[in-house]
Design a protein around this motif. Structure first.
Motif, PDB file in Angstrom:
ATOM      1  N   UNK A  41       0.833  -1.210   0.000  1.00  0.00           N
ATOM      2  CA  UNK A  41       0.000   0.000   0.000  1.00  0.00           C
ATOM      3  C   UNK A  41       0.864   1.255   0.000  1.00  0.00           C
ATOM      4  N   UNK A  42       1.984   1.230   0.700  1.00  0.00           N
ATOM      5  CA  UNK A  42       2.875   2.393   0.735  1.00  0.00           C
ATOM      6  C   UNK A  42       3.520   2.618  -0.632  1.00  0.00           C
ATOM      7  N   UNK A  43       3.905   1.537  -1.304  1.00  0.00           N
ATOM      8  CA  UNK A  43       4.519   1.665  -2.635  1.00  0.00           C
ATOM      9  C   UNK A  43       3.512   2.226  -3.629  1.00  0.00           C
ATOM     10  N   UNK A  44       2.243   1.815  -3.518  1.00  0.00           N
ATOM     11  CA  UNK A  44       1.219   2.284  -4.449  1.00  0.00           C
ATOM     12  C   UNK A  44       1.023   3.785  -4.374  1.00  0.00           C
ATOM     13  N   UNK A  45       1.441   4.419  -3.280  1.00  0.00           N
ATOM     14  CA  UNK A  45       1.266   5.869  -3.134  1.00  0.00           C
ATOM     15  C   UNK A  45       2.343   6.666  -3.874  1.00  0.00           C
ATOM     16  N   UNK A  46       3.402   6.020  -4.332  1.00  0.00           N
ATOM     17  CA  UNK A  46       4.441   6.735  -5.080  1.00  0.00           C
ATOM     18  C   UNK A  46       3.840   7.203  -6.408  1.00  0.00           C
ATOM     19  N   UNK A  47       4.035   8.466  -6.755  1.00  0.00           N
ATOM     20  CA  UNK A  47       3.372   9.074  -7.900  1.00  0.00           C
ATOM     21  C   UNK A  47       3.463   8.307  -9.209  1.00  0.00           C
ATOM     22  N   UNK A  48       4.684   8.013  -9.724  1.00  0.00           N
ATOM     23  CA  UNK A  48       4.781   7.373 -11.042  1.00  0.00           C
ATOM     24  C   UNK A  48       4.413   5.883 -11.056  1.00  0.00           C
ATOM     25  N   UNK A  49       4.116   5.301  -9.900  1.00  0.00           N
ATOM     26  CA  UNK A  49       3.793   3.871  -9.857  1.00  0.00           C
ATOM     27  C   UNK A  49       2.405   3.648 -10.439  1.00  0.00           C
ATOM     28  N   UNK A  50       2.301   2.692 -11.372  1.00  0.00           N
ATOM     29  CA  UNK A  50       1.027   2.413 -12.036  1.00  0.00           C
ATOM     30  C   UNK A  50       0.305   1.227 -11.405  1.00  0.00           C
ATOM     31  N   UNK A  51       1.028   0.144 -11.108  1.00  0.00           N
ATOM     32  CA  UNK A  51       0.419  -1.063 -10.553  1.00  0.00           C
ATOM     33  C   UNK A  51       1.369  -1.697  -9.548  1.00  0.00           C
ATOM     34  N   UNK A  52       0.803  -2.342  -8.538  1.00  0.00           N
ATOM     35  CA  UNK A  52       1.592  -3.038  -7.524  1.00  0.00           C
ATOM     36  C   UNK A  52       0.954  -4.406  -7.281  1.00  0.00           C
ATOM     37  N   UNK A  53       1.785  -5.425  -7.223  1.00  0.00           N
ATOM     38  CA  UNK A  53       1.323  -6.775  -6.887  1.00  0.00           C
ATOM     39  C   UNK A  53       2.327  -7.390  -5.935  1.00  0.00           C
ATOM     40  N   UNK A  54       1.876  -8.322  -5.132  1.00  0.00           N
ATOM     41  CA  UNK A  54       2.765  -8.936  -4.137  1.00  0.00           C
ATOM     42  C   UNK A  54       2.490 -10.430  -4.050  1.00  0.00           C
TER      43      UNK A  54
END
Length: 404
Positions: A94-107
């Motif tokens: 969830x913290x990584x998803x808040x970074x501006x240029x990040x489009x998608x996050x999966x774990x």
């Protein structure tokens, strides 16, 4: 006296005349010419193949990386010195998803739970197969595909359903899911899970091929999963990938950023393909050896040709041919013989490269520099191999040559 000198002066041979003279020996000794040119052809073909196949592989790799995307970052814990299992903070995705240029996050997270085909199979049958808890965005982030069945949606992620990696499915004897038939079940720990789908091989994350994936909520419910991921995949805008990479460690674990490792899976894939092509240098060395052997063969053929054609040399000298013309004749024959081998080798190498690339589904790439270098090398070998025999032929006295 000057008139006599002009009358007896040898006629200057044009390049076409030299070519016609050089082809006499090849036309009259066809089998020997073919065998002599064979060594040159093998060497040139090898050069074309060992440059064409890596070039085709590189082109295919670039297309593959373009399709998969070079904008994916992989975040994992740094290796622990104690050997204990390490995981990332539960709130990290969830913290990584808040970074501006990040489009998608999966774990994904390793549940450290054994996987077996059934309760009748031995405990060690699932050795080497990992059961991973995975988030629903895993497929789009990695641009992975399903071989059969479907991935875990929001509903299936809460139920005892599982998706098998390609190697895992083969290992468990479930190569495919057939529509209309009851789906198979596998045993995860002491809980039965229904197989919902089978993944196709995942180039950006080969670890998923030897894993089985269950839903995040399902893992928490049935396997007492603590929700701490072990790998996070981040797809970002490619121009900003270095900026995102520089802040990921501190974002994932602010207390211990040094315990977080960030890598580019596409770099690993490119390095793997480069390692697979390291044998090209070895084969290129073999090509050079084949060319040298071919050059020796051409030289040997030309020496024998001079010995066998002494009467012809003596007759031509007696009719007024100069030493330079005799040298030119045999040197031309040597170069033409080598060039014929070079052309044949280029065609053979191009055909072999095209066939191999087509078999693997790669684009066919044959570097023009390799073909030109091969033909230039063949011409050079022809000159070197023909120098001594041509000089030997030119030095023969006409009377001695005719007497032989």
């Amino acid at each position: 006296m000057k008139t006599v000198d002009r009358a007896t002066r040898p006629v200057r041979l044009t390049p076409l005349d030299l070519l016609a003279l050089g082809l006499i020996g090849l036309r009259t000794r066809k089998v020997r010419a073919v065998l002599s040119a064979l060594g040159i052809a093998i060497g040139i073909a090898t050069i074309v193949v060992v440059t064409g196949i890596p070039a085709s592989s590189q082109r295919n790799l670039m297309a593959e990386l373009s399709a998969l995307g070079t904008d994916v970052l992989q975040v994992s814990p740094a290796p622990s010195g104690t050997g204990e299992a390490v995981a990332l903070p539960a709130q990290a995705p969830a913290m990584v998803a808040r970074i501006g240029p990040v489009r998608q996050v999966a774990a994904v997270a390793n549940t450290h739970t054994p996987l077996r085909r059934s309760d009748q199979s031995a405990e060690g049958d699932g050795a080497g197969l990992a059961v991973l808890a995975g988030s629903p965005d895993l497929l789009p982030v990695l641009r992975a595909r399903m071989h059969s069945g479907s991935f875990l949606d929001a509903t299936a992620a809460k139920l005892p359903m599982i998706v098998l990696g390609s190697a895992t499915a083969t290992r468990l004897g479930i190569p495919d899911l057939r529509p209309g038939e009851p789906p198979p079940q596998v045993l995860v720990g002491r809980q039965w899970f229904t197989v919902r789908g089978i993944l196709a091989p995942v180039p950006l994350s080969p670890d998923l091929d030897v894993a089985a994936i269950i839903g995040w909520e399902s893992a928490a419910t049935y396997l007492h999963f603590d929700r701490r991921p072990t790998v996070i995949y981040v797809r970002t805008y490619e121009p900003a990938i270095e900026q995102v990479r520089s802040v990921l460690q501190a974002t994932v674990d602010p207390a211990n950023p040094g315990q977080v490792r960030v890598s580019l899976p596409s770099d690993a894939l490119a390095a793997k393909r480069a390692t697979a092509n390291t044998f090209s240098a070895l084969f290129l060395g073999l090509a050079v050896v084949a060319l040298l052997v071919g050059g020796v063969g051409v030289a040997n053929t030309m020496v024998i040709s001079v010995l066998e054609r002494r009467p012809e040399i003596g007759l031509r000298r007696a009719l007024g041919a100069s030493r330079g013309q005799i040298r030119g004749q045999f040197l031309t024959e040597s170069v033409v013989l080598s060039l014929l081998g070079g052309f044949a080798g280029t065609l053979i190498g191009a055909a072999a490269t095209a066939g191999y690339a087509a078999w693997l589904g790669w684009p066919v790439v044959i570097p023009a520099s390799a073909a030109l270098a091969g033909l230039g090398g063949a011409a050079l070998i022809g000159v070197v191999a023909g120098v001594y025999p041509s000089m030997q032929a030119a030095r023969l006295p006409p009377a001695q040559a005719l007497a032989s």
